[in-house]
Design a protein around this motif. Structure first.
Motif, mmCIF file in Angstrom:
data_model
loop_
_atom_site.group_PDB
_atom_site.id
_atom_site.type_symbol
_atom_site.label_atom_id
_atom_site.label_comp_id
_atom_site.label_asym_id
_atom_site.label_seq_id
_atom_site.Cartn_x
_atom_site.Cartn_y
_atom_site.Cartn_z
ATOM 1 N N ARG A 190 34.393 45.888 42.297
ATOM 2 C CA ARG A 190 35.802 45.554 42.536
ATOM 3 C C ARG A 190 36.695 46.767 42.295
ATOM 4 O O ARG A 190 37.651 47.025 43.029
ATOM 5 C CB ARG A 190 36.230 44.389 41.641
ATOM 6 C CG ARG A 190 37.538 43.738 42.044
ATOM 7 C CD ARG A 190 37.856 42.571 41.145
ATOM 8 N NE ARG A 190 36.862 41.523 41.213
ATOM 9 C CZ ARG A 190 36.848 40.570 42.159
ATOM 10 N NH1 ARG A 190 37.783 40.572 43.099
ATOM 11 N NH2 ARG A 190 35.926 39.638 42.148
ATOM 12 N N ARG B 137 39.115 48.801 44.971
ATOM 13 C CA ARG B 137 40.523 49.025 44.658
ATOM 14 C C ARG B 137 40.877 50.495 44.791
ATOM 15 O O ARG B 137 41.900 50.862 45.365
ATOM 16 C CB ARG B 137 40.825 48.518 43.246
ATOM 17 C CG ARG B 137 42.116 49.023 42.628
ATOM 18 C CD ARG B 137 43.374 48.529 43.320
ATOM 19 N NE ARG B 137 43.595 47.118 43.122
ATOM 20 C CZ ARG B 137 44.740 46.512 43.466
ATOM 21 N NH1 ARG B 137 45.737 47.198 44.006
ATOM 22 N NH2 ARG B 137 44.888 45.214 43.284
ATOM 23 N N GLN C 205 39.535 43.680 33.669
ATOM 24 C CA GLN C 205 40.105 42.329 33.736
ATOM 25 C C GLN C 205 41.287 42.131 32.789
ATOM 26 O O GLN C 205 41.495 41.035 32.258
ATOM 27 C CB GLN C 205 39.020 41.281 33.442
ATOM 28 C CG GLN C 205 37.812 41.402 34.340
ATOM 29 C CD GLN C 205 36.707 40.423 33.977
ATOM 30 O OE1 GLN C 205 36.938 39.428 33.307
ATOM 31 N NE2 GLN C 205 35.504 40.707 34.425
ATOM 32 N N CYS C 206 42.084 43.180 32.572
ATOM 33 C CA CYS C 206 43.189 43.049 31.617
ATOM 34 C C CYS C 206 44.297 42.143 32.140
ATOM 35 O O CYS C 206 45.256 41.858 31.417
ATOM 36 C CB CYS C 206 43.744 44.421 31.245
ATOM 37 S SG CYS C 206 44.690 45.233 32.531
ATOM 38 N N ASP C 207 44.187 41.673 33.393
ATOM 39 C CA ASP C 207 45.143 40.690 33.906
ATOM 40 C C ASP C 207 44.852 39.288 33.387
ATOM 41 O O ASP C 207 45.694 38.392 33.500
ATOM 42 C CB ASP C 207 45.114 40.685 35.437
ATOM 43 C CG ASP C 207 43.724 40.384 35.983
ATOM 44 O OD1 ASP C 207 42.786 41.135 35.627
ATOM 45 O OD2 ASP C 207 43.558 39.423 36.752
ATOM 46 N N ARG C 208 43.654 39.097 32.803
ATOM 47 C CA ARG C 208 43.281 37.782 32.279
ATOM 48 C C ARG C 208 43.671 37.704 30.802
ATOM 49 O O ARG C 208 43.354 38.613 30.034
ATOM 50 C CB ARG C 208 41.786 37.542 32.453
ATOM 51 C CG ARG C 208 41.359 37.577 33.916
ATOM 52 C CD ARG C 208 39.888 37.271 34.089
ATOM 53 N NE ARG C 208 39.513 37.290 35.493
ATOM 54 C CZ ARG C 208 38.281 37.026 35.945
ATOM 55 N NH1 ARG C 208 37.322 36.710 35.070
ATOM 56 N NH2 ARG C 208 38.015 37.069 37.235
ATOM 57 N N SER D 207 43.000 46.577 35.416
ATOM 58 C CA SER D 207 42.704 45.381 36.196
ATOM 59 C C SER D 207 42.507 45.819 37.639
ATOM 60 O O SER D 207 43.457 46.288 38.281
ATOM 61 C CB SER D 207 43.841 44.358 36.119
ATOM 62 O OG SER D 207 43.661 43.363 37.118
ATOM 63 N N ALA E 151 41.916 43.758 39.922
ATOM 64 C CA ALA E 151 42.532 42.705 40.734
ATOM 65 C C ALA E 151 43.998 43.013 41.020
ATOM 66 O O ALA E 151 44.474 42.836 42.146
ATOM 67 C CB ALA E 151 42.396 41.354 40.030
ATOM 68 N N THR E 152 44.752 43.492 40.016
ATOM 69 C CA THR E 152 46.181 43.738 40.187
ATOM 70 C C THR E 152 46.524 45.219 40.350
ATOM 71 O O THR E 152 47.627 45.555 40.788
ATOM 72 C CB THR E 152 46.962 43.198 38.977
ATOM 73 O OG1 THR E 152 46.606 43.963 37.808
ATOM 74 C CG2 THR E 152 46.629 41.733 38.731
ATOM 75 N N GLY E 153 45.602 46.092 39.965
ATOM 76 C CA GLY E 153 45.868 47.528 40.010
ATOM 77 C C GLY E 153 46.443 48.085 38.724
ATOM 78 O O GLY E 153 46.643 49.307 38.610
ATOM 79 N N GLU E 154 46.682 47.229 37.740
ATOM 80 C CA GLU E 154 47.230 47.692 36.471
ATOM 81 C C GLU E 154 46.300 48.710 35.814
ATOM 82 O O GLU E 154 45.106 48.468 35.662
ATOM 83 C CB GLU E 154 47.442 46.506 35.530
ATOM 84 C CG GLU E 154 48.057 46.873 34.185
ATOM 85 C CD GLU E 154 48.228 45.676 33.284
ATOM 86 O OE1 GLU E 154 48.528 45.869 32.090
ATOM 87 O OE2 GLU E 154 48.065 44.529 33.780
#
Length: 294
Positions: free
Chosen positions: A23, A27, A125-128, A151, A153-156
């Motif tokens: 993932r 990204r 996975q720091c968005d979780r 993350s 998933a979010t790009g953070e």
């Protein structure tokens, strides 16, 4: 102000199964190059993604999740992880912060330290909420090692990770043409997308010993690419699962895969799938190499 020297080198993405390596690769590249599913050990082969920026070129190696097993397929994957960790300029060790560091992480980090490999410890996975609340750096992290949270998933945190990786790369010119995305063929990527579709469609029914082999990849008509592929399993009972009643399952796999392949190629695709029982394919080293698992 003097122009900064260009940097280039190999970055290995290392971690347990489902640590988020594929993932993150997708990204970073802004393209779906590596397949991603919720099932463990989805990545079976070393995949190179090439991220070219004005100041640097990062050769990103997505690797299988490290785990202990004596099965030939799993041994082949473990050898890929070892080769990547030995040959990289920088290692990014991805960790699920909810689970912390295990003995396998510590063994990997010790080996990287012995070789003098520049290493980053990356919480994914720091968005979780549960992952964001987990302690970081984790207990047992080597003193002085830089740690980050991201993350995919979010790009953070991803740009901060890229900056940290670039700073550790050796000075040098680009190692690949700047418009290259990978060293893998479209044939290989199409086979991976069919395998991903099988994973998603079959979920827990999926036999682990499933592979995909593209037998025809015809781009002679740029408006309609023709692809023929075989889905390999080891037993007739597994073949019946993949084919499904009246061929319904393999048809759904083909429809799901075709959409992803069309997005990859940017054109229409005719995809024909067959299912074949090939006993012991996952236990034969030469067969594993032919399928790209080496």
């Amino acid at each position: 102000m003097a122009e900064r020297a260009h940097r280039a080198g190999v970055v290995a993405l290392l971690g347990r199964p489902n640590a988020g390596k594929s993932r993150l690769l997708n990204r970073l590249l802004g393209e779906k190059l590596a397949i991603v599913t919720a099932l463990p050990q989805t990545t079976r082969s070393r995949i190179l993604g090439i991220l070219s920026r004005p100041e640097a070129q990062l050769l990103l190696l997505d690797t299988p999740g490290f785990h202990a097993s004596e099965k030939p397929l799993n041994r082949a994957m473990a050898e890929m992880v070892e080769e990547a960790s030995r040959g990289c300029d920088v290692a990014a060790v991805l960790v699920d912060p909810r689970r912390g560091l295990g003995e396998d992480h510590r063994t990997l980090l010790a080996g990287l330290a012995r070789r003098g490999t520049s290493t980053l410890l990356v919480a994914t996975q720091c968005d979780r909420p549960a992952a964001a609340a987990a302690p970081w750096p984790p207990e047992g992290a080597p003193p002085g090692m830089e740690t980050l949270r991201i993350s995919a998933a979010t790009g953070e945190g991803v740009e901060e990770l890229v900056a940290a990786l670039v700073a550790r790369l050796p000075v040098g010119p680009p190692l690949h043409p700047e418009d290259d995305l990978t060293d893998r063929s479209l044939r290989f990527l199409a086979a991976e997308l069919v395998r991903e579709a099988a994973f998603e469609e079959l979920s827990q029914e999926l036999p682990y010993a499933l592979a995909v082999e593209v037998e025809r990849f015809d781009e002679s008509n740029p408006a309609l690419v023709h692809i023929e592929a075989r889905v390999l399993v080891e037993r007739d009972s597994q073949k019946r699962i993949v084919v499904g009643s009246g061929g319904g399952v393999v048809k759904r796999i083909g429809m799901r895969a075709r959409r992803e392949i069309e997005q990859l190629l940017g054109t229409r695709v005719h995809l024909a799938l067959w299912v074949k029982a090939e006993p012991r394919w996952a236990r034969r080293p030469n067969r594993l190499k032919a399928l790209g698992y080496h």
